[in-house]
Design a protein around this motif. Sequence first.
Motif, PDB file in Angstrom:
ATOM      1  N   THR A  13       0.819  -1.203   0.000  1.00 28.65           N
ATOM      2  CA  THR A  13       0.000   0.000   0.000  1.00 28.65           C
ATOM      3  C   THR A  13       0.858   1.260   0.000  1.00 28.65           C
ATOM      4  N   SER A  14       0.220   2.354  -0.384  1.00 24.11           N
ATOM      5  CA  SER A  14       0.870   3.664  -0.297  1.00 24.11           C
ATOM      6  C   SER A  14       0.857   4.106   1.168  1.00 24.11           C
ATOM      7  N   ALA A  15       1.432   5.268   1.453  1.00 27.13           N
ATOM      8  CA  ALA A  15       1.434   5.800   2.823  1.00 27.13           C
ATOM      9  C   ALA A  15       0.004   6.026   3.318  1.00 27.13           C
ATOM     10  N   ALA A  16      -0.922   6.277   2.395  1.00 27.08           N
ATOM     11  CA  ALA A  16      -2.328   6.492   2.757  1.00 27.08           C
ATOM     12  C   ALA A  16      -3.095   5.177   2.905  1.00 27.08           C
ATOM     13  N   GLY A  17      -2.433   4.044   2.646  1.00 29.21           N
ATOM     14  CA  GLY A  17      -3.089   2.746   2.764  1.00 29.21           C
ATOM     15  C   GLY A  17      -3.826   2.316   1.515  1.00 29.21           C
ATOM     16  N   GLU A  18      -3.597   2.977   0.392  1.00 29.25           N
ATOM     17  CA  GLU A  18      -4.287   2.629  -0.852  1.00 29.25           C
ATOM     18  C   GLU A  18      -3.434   1.688  -1.696  1.00 29.25           C
ATOM     19  N   PHE A  19      -4.098   0.839  -2.461  1.00 29.17           N
ATOM     20  CA  PHE A  19      -3.409  -0.075  -3.364  1.00 29.17           C
ATOM     21  C   PHE A  19      -4.291  -0.309  -4.575  1.00 29.17           C
ATOM     22  N   GLY A  20      -3.693  -0.776  -5.655  1.00 27.55           N
ATOM     23  CA  GLY A  20      -4.454  -1.052  -6.863  1.00 27.55           C
ATOM     24  C   GLY A  20      -3.789  -2.144  -7.677  1.00 27.55           C
ATOM     25  N   PHE A  21      -4.602  -2.864  -8.427  1.00 27.33           N
ATOM     26  CA  PHE A  21      -4.121  -3.910  -9.320  1.00 27.33           C
ATOM     27  C   PHE A  21      -4.548  -3.521 -10.734  1.00 27.33           C
TER      28      PHE A  21
END
Length: 135
Positions: A13-21
């Motif tokens: 995840t990013s520092a903000a807790g977001e992720f993507g596929f």
Amino acid sequence: TNEGTGSITTKTTSAAGEFGFDFVQVGTYTLGIQSEGFKAYESTGIVLSAAQQARSTYVLELGAITEVITVSGETPQLNTVAADQRESLGDIELENLPMSRRSFNHVLALARLSQIRASLLMRKALYLSRTHEDV
């Protein structure tokens, strides 16, 4: 994890807790999320279709990483990213379409014609609304 093929893809995840596929194959997936100091989260039966954009929010509970929360039989995901409307046709649906010669190119042509018709109808509605405003 792709439930059909067993293929596993991992993301951080990013520092903000977001992720993507990106560019994920059509199929049914299991999503597992884990972070130190939180309970692991697992969601099964996530169905992704062609050109679908899905967005979901997950909240991890405080706890040991050995504790697992499993969610199954979820409701279909609502696409909140884009207003696109898409439908995937399987082999059976394509075979049962009322077409001569059952060519995939005919399916593509029908899709394009329906887009053109929708565009023409919108233009006509816009024209009629403008002519009524002038009166």
